[in-house]
Design a protein around this motif. Structure first.
Motif, PDB file in Angstrom:
ATOM      1  N   GLN A  42       8.704  -0.776   1.937  1.00 13.50           N
ATOM      2  CA  GLN A  42       7.949  -1.962   2.676  1.00 13.50           C
ATOM      3  C   GLN A  42       7.916  -1.744   4.123  1.00 13.50           C
ATOM      4  OE1 GLN A  42      10.725  -5.104   1.692  1.00 13.50           O
ATOM      5  NE2 GLN A  42       9.881  -5.374  -0.215  1.00 13.50           N
ATOM      6  N   ALA A  76       4.860   0.908   4.563  1.00 13.58           N
ATOM      7  CA  ALA A  76       3.644   0.686   3.984  1.00 13.58           C
ATOM      8  C   ALA A  76       2.503   0.509   4.920  1.00 13.58           C
ATOM      9  CB  ALA A  76       3.945  -0.545   3.247  1.00 13.58           C
ATOM     10  N   ALA A  77       2.819   0.073   6.109  1.00 14.02           N
ATOM     11  CA  ALA A  77       1.782  -0.200   7.164  1.00 14.02           C
ATOM     12  C   ALA A  77       1.007   1.118   7.313  1.00 14.02           C
ATOM     13  CB  ALA A  77       2.472  -0.659   8.421  1.00 14.02           C
ATOM     14  N   LYS A 124      -0.051   2.549   2.862  1.00 14.75           N
ATOM     15  CA  LYS A 124      -0.597   1.727   2.052  1.00 14.75           C
ATOM     16  C   LYS A 124      -2.088   1.788   1.463  1.00 14.75           C
ATOM     17  CE  LYS A 124      -1.091  -2.760   4.446  1.00 14.75           C
ATOM     18  NZ  LYS A 124      -2.456  -3.032   4.026  1.00 14.75           N
ATOM     19  N   CYS A 138       0.937  -4.574   0.753  1.00 13.08           N
ATOM     20  CA  CYS A 138       2.435  -3.923   0.817  1.00 13.08           C
ATOM     21  C   CYS A 138       2.907  -3.974  -0.460  1.00 13.08           C
ATOM     22  CB  CYS A 138       3.125  -4.782   1.835  1.00 13.08           C
ATOM     23  SG  CYS A 138       4.725  -4.301   2.252  1.00 13.08           S
TER      24      CYS A 138
END
Length: 410
Positions: free
Chosen positions: A27, A30-31, A34, A39
């Protein structure tokens, strides 16, 4: 405290198995990775990929201060895979290739030197876990950053061929002529026999190269698990992006249940095989995977296809058939599929080392209008040998990393 004053002994790199903590690390990063996924969907994708046979050697880590062991500062992953090491006389031994990925310092902890300490600890872990005869690779999106940890960059430029570009391609690029050959598609998860041939050919080729120059080599062991991982990735992206009305419990399903659920999801074809129509002899194959992106010029959502491997049987002309397989792939991709998921096509990407001979690259650039070569790869290959003897051989040009192509990418 300034990074120069931080004591590495105050920190630990800790392997984790708790699913919730693993999801937490993903998580966080993810930025960065992704893409077009949410996310949550990115975290699920990484879980799905971790179920594949390739990922049996995957380990996830958090980097913590010993005084605060429950507060991750950074995280990373290491994928251990089988590889071959050859000495200067062509003798082969099986060793481990460790691939570092998912390196991510959480935003509030950046600029303090944590990543450098973490990578040094990862290298030490790899030496202990996989042995000093192992070696480590990574793919850097931050230039020469990892040279500070002893890695040497071996960047590979790529070539880009536009797809579905209007009449400019048809002026010079005529349909490829098949002389006594037949081309057939290769389905998802049907690559086992092809990679058996590929692996045997790579082994023979490396031994021949060593007989000429006496240089040692390392090479990822080519297996179909490698390519199935890429294809699983494409299937998941397609499922999440183009089938909003479908639902599936990925987190509580097995790998076989997931791959079965993907059976009717486009794309279906991930390779082309070329055979001699008279003798039925195998000539070669090309394989690829799919991604999707937004065209910066048109703001249109398009399909990007990247070649993973290209192999021509040694008994056939590699230049001629490498070019022919690329040409056949381009024609295949530009045919209108029955399912609209793959349209519109945007570009075909090939890491230039895959083409082996520069004459193949030159022919592509000349024949297909708008093609570009020598493009800087944003995913920069780098390698580190885990013992002093190998490092010394490598520094003198006596140790070579073969198959530095898209295939070992992680």
């Amino acid at each position: 405290m300034p990074s120069a004053q931080k004591d590495p002994q105050d920190y630990d790199l800790v392997p984790i198995t708790d699913k919730e903590l693993i999801h937490y690390t993903r998580q966080q990063n993810a930025a960065s990775w992704k893409g077009h996924l949410s996310c949550e969907d990115y975290v699920i994708r990484e879980h799905v990929l971790s179920l594949s046979p390739l990922a049996k050697g995957l380990k996830v880590f958090v980097f913590v201060e010993k005084s605060k062991p429950k507060v991750p500062l950074c995280s990373m992953e290491i994928l251990f895979r089988r590889s071959w090491k050859y000495d200067g006389e062509g003798r082969r031994q099986n060793v481990q290739m460790a691939t570092i990925g998912g390196v991510y310092t959480y935003p509030e902890n950046r600029g303090q030197g944590y990543a450098r300490i973490m990578i040094d600890k990862a290298v030490s872990y790899i030496r202990k876990f996989a042995g000093v005869d192992s070696f480590t690779i990574l793919y850097s999106e931050v230039g020469e950053y990892y040279s500070r940890n002893g890695f040497t960059s071996l960047p590979v430029d790529y070539l880009e061929i536009p797809l579905k570009t209007t009449q400019s391609n048809t002026n010079k690029a005529q349909s490829v002529v098949l002389n006594n050959e037949v081309v057939t598609p290769i389905q998802y998860q049907d690559f086992g026999p092809f990679f058996e041939k590929y692996g045997e050919a790579v082994d023979d080729w490396i031994k021949k190269e060593i007989s000429v120059d006496g240089k040692s080599r390392v090479c990822l062991t080519p297996t179909s698990d490698l390519i199935d991982w890429f294809h699983l990735r494409s299937k998941y992206l397609s499922f999440m992006m183009f089938h909003p009305n479908k639902s599936f419990d990925f987190l509580n399903s097995t790998y076989s249940e997931i791959t079965k659920a993907f059976d009717d999801i486009e794309p279906q074809i991930f390779g082309l095989q070329l055979k001699n129509s008279s003798t039925n002899e195998f000539i070669g194959f090309i394989s690829w995977y799919y991604e999707w992106y937004t065209d910066e010029q048109t703001n249109e959502f398009k399909t990007k296809v990247t070649v993973i491997s290209l192999h021509v049987d040694p008994s056939y002309n590699k230049r001629e058939y490498s070019f022919k397989l690329v040409h056949l792939l381009k024609e295949f991709l530009e045919e209108e599929p029955s399912n609209g998921t793959l349209q519109p096509m945007g570009k075909l990407v090939i890491w230039e080392l895959e083409l082996v001979d520069p004459t193949v690259k030159n022919a592509i650039l000349e024949l297909f209008s708008g093609s570009k070569g020598g493009l800087e790869n944003g995913s920069r290959s780098a390698i580190l040998f885990n013992n002093e003897k190998d490092r010394e051989l490598f520094s003198r040009g006596k140790l070579v990393w073969e198959l530095n192509t898209k295939l070992p990418w992680f």
